[in-house]
Motif scaffolding. Structure first.
Motif, short mmCIF file in Angstrom:
data_model
loop_
_atom_site.label_atom_id
_atom_site.label_comp_id
_atom_site.label_asym_id
_atom_site.label_seq_id
_atom_site.Cartn_x
_atom_site.Cartn_y
_atom_site.Cartn_z
N GLU A 1 0.84 -1.19 0.00
CA GLU A 1 0.00 0.00 0.00
C GLU A 1 0.87 1.24 0.00
OE1 GLU A 1 -2.60 -0.35 3.34
OE2 GLU A 1 -3.75 -2.02 2.49
N GLY B 1 3.29 3.64 -4.98
CA GLY B 1 3.04 3.19 -6.34
C GLY B 1 4.17 3.52 -7.31
N ARG C 1 3.19 5.38 -14.18
CA ARG C 1 2.74 4.57 -15.32
C ARG C 1 3.81 4.42 -16.39
NH1 ARG C 1 -2.67 5.93 -18.90
NH2 ARG C 1 -2.53 4.13 -20.33
N GLU D 1 1.22 -4.53 -11.45
CA GLU D 1 0.10 -3.60 -11.53
C GLU D 1 0.29 -2.55 -10.45
OE1 GLU D 1 -3.39 -5.89 -11.05
OE2 GLU D 1 -3.20 -6.95 -12.97
N SER D 2 0.14 -1.28 -10.84
CA SER D 2 0.40 -0.24 -9.86
C SER D 2 -0.47 0.97 -10.13
CB SER D 2 1.88 0.16 -9.90
OG SER D 2 2.16 1.14 -8.93
N ASP D 3 -0.96 1.58 -9.05
CA ASP D 3 -1.70 2.84 -9.10
C ASP D 3 -1.01 3.82 -8.18
OD1 ASP D 3 -3.65 1.98 -10.87
OD2 ASP D 3 -4.89 1.14 -9.28
N MET D 4 -0.71 4.99 -8.72
CA MET D 4 -0.02 5.99 -7.91
C MET D 4 -0.87 6.37 -6.69
SD MET D 4 2.91 6.56 -9.17
CE MET D 4 3.36 8.07 -8.32
N LYS E 1 -1.84 4.32 -4.39
CA LYS E 1 -2.65 3.21 -3.88
C LYS E 1 -1.83 1.96 -3.62
CE LYS E 1 -6.92 4.71 -6.10
NZ LYS E 1 -8.03 4.32 -7.00
N THR F 1 1.21 -1.17 -5.10
CA THR F 1 1.73 -1.98 -6.20
C THR F 1 1.51 -3.45 -5.91
OG1 THR F 1 3.41 -0.31 -6.64
CG2 THR F 1 3.76 -2.48 -7.60
#
Length: 611
Positions: free
Chosen positions: A536, A539, A542, A587-590, A592, A594
């Protein structure tokens, strides 16, 4: 305003009209010509006959001196049917009337062909005589010794005509005038009969022409219809030969030519298709991006490599495509061909672009551009330089510290009571050197394809060992560590697989703030197992995701090497996973977190279990 549909005429109708009009024209023209020639010929023949007959009668009467004998002689003459003789004295008075014409021929009587006698003959109540058509001028001409013959109207007017011939009896002085007359009605009836014959013959000819033209048209149009259908098939790409045309005339030759043309077109189309497939195969197999531009600068063709530049999961990214088009258009407008070579930055990608004009064909002008992604080579060169700088720095710094601390201890600069602390610092730097050397050895070992040492690995025990290794560190960092319970076995190298989890969990804990959680998820399928290491943290950007597993790649280059490492850990992880026949993705969301997904086969084909 609607356009009127143009009426189409079939070949059958055209042939029928042509033959009918031809026959009608020929027969009509022939009938008119023959009628005119026949009427004129018969008229002159009749006049000549009357003239000859009048001359013979006059000659015979001239041989008799007395009038009584002449009258007796007149009774012996046999006149031509329909001919009337009138003998006139020099003053034009009637002396003798001989011969007669029928009422039908003369047109007299109440019910005659010419209607009532009062209507057409000016109130006559008798049969017209030749003398009724003989004028004073005619009499004077005959008394002058001439023989005359003509077609004349009656003296007192009217429309009825009569054929006359007059000749003198005797000469100087003329004793009498022989006048012969005959009606032209039989000639007119003959002409009318001939015209009816021509009309009926024309009707029969038109009927025969219709039958013959339809039969002929069928024989002609049937092969033409077959050839038309065959040509339509050829236009649609079906080059089957035309069947059913067996004539040896020009139509048969045309069918053979069409079949030959179809075979030639088929061979040519197959050759073009092969050339197209070959060219397309060559272009598509090129690893570089190939783009063809029109004269307006728009992209007309692009191979799959080029499309991948502006497509993501089969979705076109208009902004990236427009960016490429704009750059290529600016290059195409450069008049200097030597400058049609440039580099182009597309996001984090660096493209090397070479453009050349195509040969102008039929007024079309375009360009071909080849774009090579040199991002990897530039990154590799940059990574090599960074690697040399990093290795040099990483080696120089601990070596200098070790050297300095040891020299200080050797020269008794460090007090006796502090030497233990300095020795610990020297040991820590030596461990850093050992880790660096170990990572480099692992990379080298994996790249050289050294074999693993797989065994039957119990997943429950393995995951429990991972939990025991990181539980204490997670507690110290204020993190929650959640590791799923695994079941079953897989064939794997336990030391290398443990190295994967150590690297991934070490990164996850280093990038996850206190109070958050790090999880290890597990799921099993029929032939494979999947692990997920989830954090958590902040991230990964992209644009950095595609390069996260590259050697020496670090997302945050501002972090110290002590905190961020050398950028070898994830490269080692990928090498180990792929060596087991599996794959890894991220998979990663800034903001949130990885997740790293690892998929491993339960029984990899490329490894051998040690006994």
């Amino acid at each position: 305003m609607n356009k009127r549909k143009r009426r189409s005429w079939t070949i059958s109708i055209k042939l029928w009209l042509a033959m009918t009009l031809l026959i009608l024209g020929v027969l009509g023209g022939l009938g008119l010509t023959i009628t005119w020639l026949f009427g004129d010929f018969y008229l002159h023949q009749k006049l000549d006959s009357l003239r000859t007959e009048a001359t013979e009668i006059s000659a015979q009467l001239a041989t008799v001196p007395s009038w009584s004998e002449r009258l007796s002689l007149l009774e012996t003459f046999k006149l031509t049917s329909g001919t009337q003789l009138v003998l006139l004295d020099p003053q034009g008075n009637i002396l003798v009337i001989a011969g007669s014409t029928s009422a039908k021929a003369q047109g007299v009587g109440i019910g005659g062909q010419f209607g009532g006698i009062g209507g057409l003959l000016g109130g006559w109540s008798r049969t017209p005589l030749p003398s009724d058509f003989f004028t004073d001028d005619n009499l004077a001409d005959v008394l002058a010794g001439n023989t005359i013959s003509n077609k004349a109207l009656p003296v007192n007017g009217g429309e009825q005509t009569m054929l006359l011939a007059a000749t003198p009896v005797g000469s100087k002085p003329v004793q009498a005038v022989v006048l012969l007359g005959s009606s032209p009605i039989p000639i007119q009836e003959s002409i009318a009969t001939f015209r009816r014959l021509i009309f009926y013959a024309s009707l029969v000819a038109v009927f025969l022409a219709t039958v013959v033209s339809l039969i002929f048209a069928r024989q002609v149009t049937r092969p033409l219809a077959l050839m038309q259908k065959g040509a339509s098939r050829m236009a649609k790409g079906d080059f089957l030969p035309i069947q059913g045309v067996s004539s040896q005339d020009e139509i048969g030759e045309l069918a053979e030519v069409l079949n030959s043309m179809g075979e030639s077109l088929k061979n040519h189309m197959e050759w073009l298709s092969q050339e197209k497939n070959l060219l397309q195969g060559i272009v598509e197999s090129i690893s570089d991006a190939v783009v063809m531009l029109g004269s307006d600068g728009n992209i007309l063709y692009a191979n799959d490599t080029a499309k991948a530049l502006w497509q993501e999961h089969d979705v076109e990214l208009s902004e990236r495509k427009n960016q490429i088009e704009s750059f290529l258009q600016s290059m195409s407008q450069n008049p200097d061909p030597s400058e049609n070579y440039a580099t182009f930055n597309l996001g984090i990608q660096v493209l090397q672009v070479v453009m050349a004009p195509m040969a102008e064909t039929e007024g079309f002008r375009g360009y071909v551009a080849v774009m090579r992604d040199i991002t990897a080579s530039l990154r590799a060169e940059k990574a090599r330089r960074e690697f040399l700088a990093s290795v040099t720095h990483e080696l120089r710094t601990p070596l200098h510290l070790i050297q300095g601390y040891l020299e200080a201890i050797q020269d008794d600069v460090v007090p006796q009571n502090q030497r233990g602390e300095y020795i610990e610092l020297v040991l820590e730097e030596a461990k850093r050197l050992a880790r660096l050397v170990t990572d480099l050895q692992d990379i080298n070992w994996l790249e050289r394809g050294q074999s693993l040492q797989p065994v039957n690995l119990d997943l429950k025990s393995f995951l429990n060992e991972v939990y025991q290794r990181f539980q204490g560190r997670a507690h110290d960092l204020g993190l929650t560590l959640e590791i799923a319970k695994g079941n079953g076995e897989i064939i794997a190298d336990p030391d290398r697989l443990l190295q994967v989890f150590i690297n991934l969990l070490d990164n996850a804990m280093r990038h996850t703030p206190a109070g958050k959680a790090v999880r290890v998820l597990f799921e099993t399928e029929e032939n494979q197992v999947r692990f997920a290491i989830q954090d958590e943290g902040e991230g990964i950007p992209r644009e950095a995701v595609p390069y996260i597993f590259d050697r020496f790649f670090r997302v945050n280059k501002a972090r110290s090497r002590k905190d961020g490492g050398m950028g070898l850990g994830l490269a080692i992880v990928r090498q180990i996973v792929e060596a087991h026949g599996g794959n890894i993705k991220v998979e990663s969301d800034m903001g949130k977190g990885t997740t790293f997904w690892i998929t491993l086969p339960k029984e990899p084909n490329n490894v051998t279990v040690e006994k």
